[in-house]
Design a protein around this motif. Structure first.
Motif, PDB file in Angstrom:
ATOM      1  N   LYS A  41       0.818  -1.208   0.000  1.00  0.00           N
ATOM      2  CA  LYS A  41       0.000   0.000   0.000  1.00  0.00           C
ATOM      3  C   LYS A  41       0.854   1.261   0.000  1.00  0.00           C
ATOM      4  O   LYS A  41       0.423   2.304  -0.507  1.00  0.00           O
ATOM      5  N   ARG A  42       2.057   1.163   0.545  1.00  0.00           N
ATOM      6  CA  ARG A  42       2.926   2.355   0.549  1.00  0.00           C
ATOM      7  C   ARG A  42       3.326   2.773  -0.867  1.00  0.00           C
ATOM      8  O   ARG A  42       3.152   3.939  -1.235  1.00  0.00           O
ATOM      9  N   ILE A  62       1.813   2.056  -3.584  1.00  0.00           N
ATOM     10  CA  ILE A  62       0.601   2.453  -4.300  1.00  0.00           C
ATOM     11  C   ILE A  62       0.216   3.877  -3.922  1.00  0.00           C
ATOM     12  O   ILE A  62      -0.131   4.697  -4.796  1.00  0.00           O
ATOM     13  N   GLU A  63       0.266   4.192  -2.640  1.00  0.00           N
ATOM     14  CA  GLU A  63      -0.041   5.558  -2.204  1.00  0.00           C
ATOM     15  C   GLU A  63       0.916   6.552  -2.851  1.00  0.00           C
ATOM     16  O   GLU A  63       0.512   7.651  -3.262  1.00  0.00           O
ATOM     17  N   LEU A  64       2.180   6.173  -2.925  1.00  0.00           N
ATOM     18  CA  LEU A  64       3.161   7.042  -3.565  1.00  0.00           C
ATOM     19  C   LEU A  64       2.818   7.256  -5.036  1.00  0.00           C
ATOM     20  O   LEU A  64       2.850   8.391  -5.538  1.00  0.00           O
ATOM     21  N   MET A  65       2.488   6.166  -5.727  1.00  0.00           N
ATOM     22  CA  MET A  65       2.200   6.261  -7.157  1.00  0.00           C
ATOM     23  C   MET A  65       0.972   7.117  -7.440  1.00  0.00           C
ATOM     24  O   MET A  65       0.996   7.997  -8.314  1.00  0.00           O
ATOM     25  N   VAL A  66      -0.119   6.886  -6.696  1.00  0.00           N
ATOM     26  CA  VAL A  66      -1.333   7.655  -6.966  1.00  0.00           C
ATOM     27  C   VAL A  66      -1.155   9.116  -6.572  1.00  0.00           C
ATOM     28  O   VAL A  66      -1.892   9.989  -7.043  1.00  0.00           O
ATOM     29  N   GLY A  67      -0.176   9.395  -5.724  1.00  0.00           N
ATOM     30  CA  GLY A  67       0.117  10.781  -5.398  1.00  0.00           C
ATOM     31  C   GLY A  67       0.839  11.510  -6.509  1.00  0.00           C
ATOM     32  O   GLY A  67       0.871  12.751  -6.527  1.00  0.00           O
ATOM     33  N   HIS A  68       1.442  10.771  -7.446  1.00  0.00           N
ATOM     34  CA  HIS A  68       2.174  11.384  -8.554  1.00  0.00           C
ATOM     35  C   HIS A  68       1.444  11.273  -9.895  1.00  0.00           C
ATOM     36  O   HIS A  68       1.655  12.110 -10.776  1.00  0.00           O
ATOM     37  N   ILE A  69       0.634  10.236 -10.065  1.00  0.00           N
ATOM     38  CA  ILE A  69      -0.018   9.982 -11.356  1.00  0.00           C
ATOM     39  C   ILE A  69      -1.488  10.378 -11.264  1.00  0.00           C
ATOM     40  O   ILE A  69      -2.220   9.920 -10.378  1.00  0.00           O
ATOM     41  N   ARG A  70      -1.911  11.187 -12.192  1.00  0.00           N
ATOM     42  CA  ARG A  70      -3.289  11.658 -12.190  1.00  0.00           C
ATOM     43  C   ARG A  70      -4.253  10.509 -12.495  1.00  0.00           C
ATOM     44  O   ARG A  70      -3.900   9.541 -13.156  1.00  0.00           O
ATOM     45  N   PRO A  71      -5.518  10.627 -12.028  1.00  0.00           N
ATOM     46  CA  PRO A  71      -6.514   9.618 -12.399  1.00  0.00           C
ATOM     47  C   PRO A  71      -6.649   9.543 -13.921  1.00  0.00           C
ATOM     48  O   PRO A  71      -6.567  10.549 -14.622  1.00  0.00           O
TER      49      PRO A  71
END
Length: 665
Positions: A267-268, A270-279
């Protein structure tokens, strides 16, 4: 062994890239400050964390020293107690300016020593190598060349495993530039890659030192988020991933892949990735990897091996991931097994059954393979799903059976069995995806038969899979490796002017079908029946050609090709084709320059041009002939080569001056 290796590396010291200062001795244990700005003469800094790897260090360090790039090797000894420190000191003393050793107290994981090594790196690029692994001799040179050509921020070099599983989906072909959102590179989240150091520094990409397992997943995920250019070197074994014989590495220890701990860890990043990549599509593509490989992957065999309490914990963690990150775009990208798991998250018994279906072995045997009277390839066999676990497990009953013919990408010019996918693999998937051909089967698991309409297949190489359905889940497996001893490879067949060649791949022995002769040599031959001289010093050739046991149609016979043996130069002449495989050609031999020319007949059989060397008996060969054209004398001698008796022609030219010079000798 150490003495032998030191002799080898000492001999190459003069060729090593050396630097100033820094030495090869020990840094202070708490010295984690940067050594200074980047060095233009250092292309790659190789960071090697070491903890009690003495038996593997010689091989690892030697593989790094022989890399033909400007390099430095930054070794971080994480409190070794097995003699690794003494060996590192020996290597460093003999390779000052190339090997730098930093010693620190044992940190417990690879994250901290890698961060320390990165802080001391001075090269344009950084590569991380574990001390029990090693590189191929050309690995860094090939990856660096790829990076310099494309301005790459990351380069993935092909990883091969030695008693360890290695990623494969992203290494099917080399790529100068790949699209993160339209490729499989994100499936590989290990740190065994080439990274542009400036990118890592600019975005503060570092390993998570709080993680014992998965610290490299966090690091590499962060790097992917900022890499503008990603490249792949897939045509060379760059990184060799080695299993320790004593099982002492972190990833080999029991519990290193505890499913609950892994799900909480993942989850760490993933949280990092979604914080950088837009929906959007890119984020959904990356999330699919985490759901397929991390979340739903732990609902497979790890789920079966877990106890009742742990199964509930696994389901709770997966459900939490779904609540947070499962979008419609991710859902659409899931395969049938994972969609079934998603629908069954509230039903643990159903999840267990799905895990049994996924992990079951597809037992399949090819019992018959022959050509039918109508030109169809008749395939027969039997199949079953066998659960490996002993004790109480469900009985699995096969539903529908079909054959799936998958076109092999980029098959032209490759050898049988060289396909990029692992041909031994069994997997779940949708039957009949775009470009694939579905062949219905009659019968059931005890005995099935299908007929492949070869005439309807486009030119190319087609790999044959058996698709079995069980409770709505589709499983695929290659067919042919297990076969009845009486099953033989059928002969080639001409169908509508196209050659069809069923064959068994090497080394796995799976069934494939080459339509057009892309990877399998087309059987056949061309035979000279008569040769004679005609007006204008033309050599007239009559002959017959066959493909397997059949004669090709008139349209298939294309050219007479003369190939000069030493230079490789070729000349093509038209051919008149007749019934029954007959052909005739008239060659104006004045067009052939001096040299030895070999004769081929070229056919078009639905794929790459098929060439047959023209066989010739001595009695069919025309006599030699010589004539003058202006001041040049040309002599032509047709002959049958020794041994196999194939048609060739020797052409010589001479002038009056050369003839006179020869007579005066």
């Amino acid at each position: 062994m150490t003495g032998t290796i030191l002799q080898r590396v000492r001999a190459g010291r003069a060729r090593e890239t050396t630097g100033e200062g820094g030495g090869g001795g020990w840094a202070d244990e708490d010295d984690t400050a940067r050594e200074g700005p980047g060095r233009p003469d250092i292309d790659v800094s190789v960071v090697v964390p070491v903890h009690n790897c003495r038996p593997y260090l010689d091989r690892c360090l030697t593989s790094l020293l022989i890399q033909r790039v400007g390099k430095e090797i930054v070794v971080v000894d994480d409190g070794s107690t097995d003699g690794s420190a003494e060996l590192l000191a020996l290597y460093a003393s003999h390779h000052r300016g190339v090997i730098r050793v930093i010693r620190q107290e044992h940190s417990g994981g690879a994250g901290h020593p890698r961060n320390v090594g990165l802080a001391h790196a001075r090269g344009r690029y950084v590569f991380f190598c574990d001390a029990d692994d090693y590189l191929g001799p050309e690995a860094l040179a090939r990856m660096l060349a790829m990076a310099d050509r494309n301005g790459s921020d990351m380069v993935l070099g092909k990883i091969v495993g030695h008693d360890r599983r290695a990623p494969a989906s992203m290494f099917r072909r080399s790529a100068e530039r790949v699209d993160l959102g339209a490729s499989a590179v994100y499936n590989s989240l290990s740190c065994f890659k080439l990274f542009r150091r400036e990118m890592l520094e600019r975005h503060a990409v570092r390993f998570d030192e709080t993680l014992l397992v998965g610290e490299d997943v966090f690091f590499t995920t962060h790097a992917y988020c900022h890499a503008e250019v990603i490249s792949v070197v897939a045509d060379y074994d760059c990184y060799h991933l080695v299993a320790r014989s004593d099982g002492s590495s972190i990833m080999q220890r029991p519990g290193s892949r505890d499913p609950v701990a892994w799900l909480r860890m993942i989850k760490r990043p993933i949280e990092l990735m979604v914080g950088h990549i837009r929906p959007g599509a890119l984020r959904d593509h990356l999330l699919r990897r985490h759901f397929r490989m991390d979340a739903f992957g732990n609902l497979g065999r790890p789920f079966l091996e877990a106890g009742e309490v742990q199964r509930k914990e696994i389901v709770a963690e997966v459900a939490d991931m779904c609540d947070r990150w499962l979008t419609d775009g991710v859902r659409e990208r899931l395969g049938p097994i994972d969609r079934g798991r998603l629908a069954a998250l509230q039903d643990i018994d159903r999840l267990v059954r799905l895990a049994h279906i996924e992990s079951a072995v597809i037992r399949r045997e090819l019992t018959g393979l022959r050509w039918g009277h109508d030109g169809r390839l008749v395939v027969s066999g039997r199949a079953a799903l066998n659960v490996l676990e002993r004790g109480d497990h469900p009985e699995l009953v096969l539903g529908g059976l079909v054959l799936i013919l998958k076109p092999r990408p980029g098959a032209a010019g490759r050898h049988p069995g060289a396909g990029g996918r692992d041909e031994r693999a069994e997997r779940g998937g949708d039957a009949g995806r775009p470009g694939e051909v579905v062949v219905p089967l009659t019968g059931d698991g005890a005995g099935f038969t299908g007929q492949v309409d070869v005439a309807g297949l486009p030119s190319g190489v087609w790999d044959v899979y058996l698709s079995v359905e069980c409770e709505g889940v589709t499983r695929l497996a290659r067919l042919g490796a297990d076969r009845d001893g009486r099953v033989a490879q059928p002969a080639s067949r001409l169908i509508g002017g196209v050659v069809a060649l069923p064959y068994f791949t090497r080394p796995h022995g799976n069934l494939s079908l080459d339509v057009g002769g892309h990877v399998v040599s087309v059987p056949g031959g061309a035979r000279l029946t008569r040769a004679r001289w005609a007006a204008g010093h033309r050599l007239t050739l009559d002959g017959e050609v066959s493909v397997g046991t059949a004669q090709p149609g008139e349209r298939a016979v294309r050219h007479l090709v003369w190939r000069e043996r030493s230079s490789g130069r070729e000349l093509r002449e038209p051919v008149e084709a007749g019934a029954g495989g007959a052909f005739a050609a008239r060659q104006a031999l004045g067009r052939l320059g001096p040299g030895t020319w070999d004769a081929y007949l070229e056919l078009s059989l639905g794929g790459p041009p098929a060439r047959f060397r023209i066989e010739a008996a001595a009695e069919t060969i025309a006599p030699p002939r010589a004539w003058w054209r202006g001041l040049v004398r040309r002599s032509v001698r047709p002959y049958a080569t020794a041994g196999k008796g194939r048609l060739s022609v020797v052409v010589k030219t001479s002038t009056l001056r050369s003839l006179a010079r020869r007579m005066l000798r």
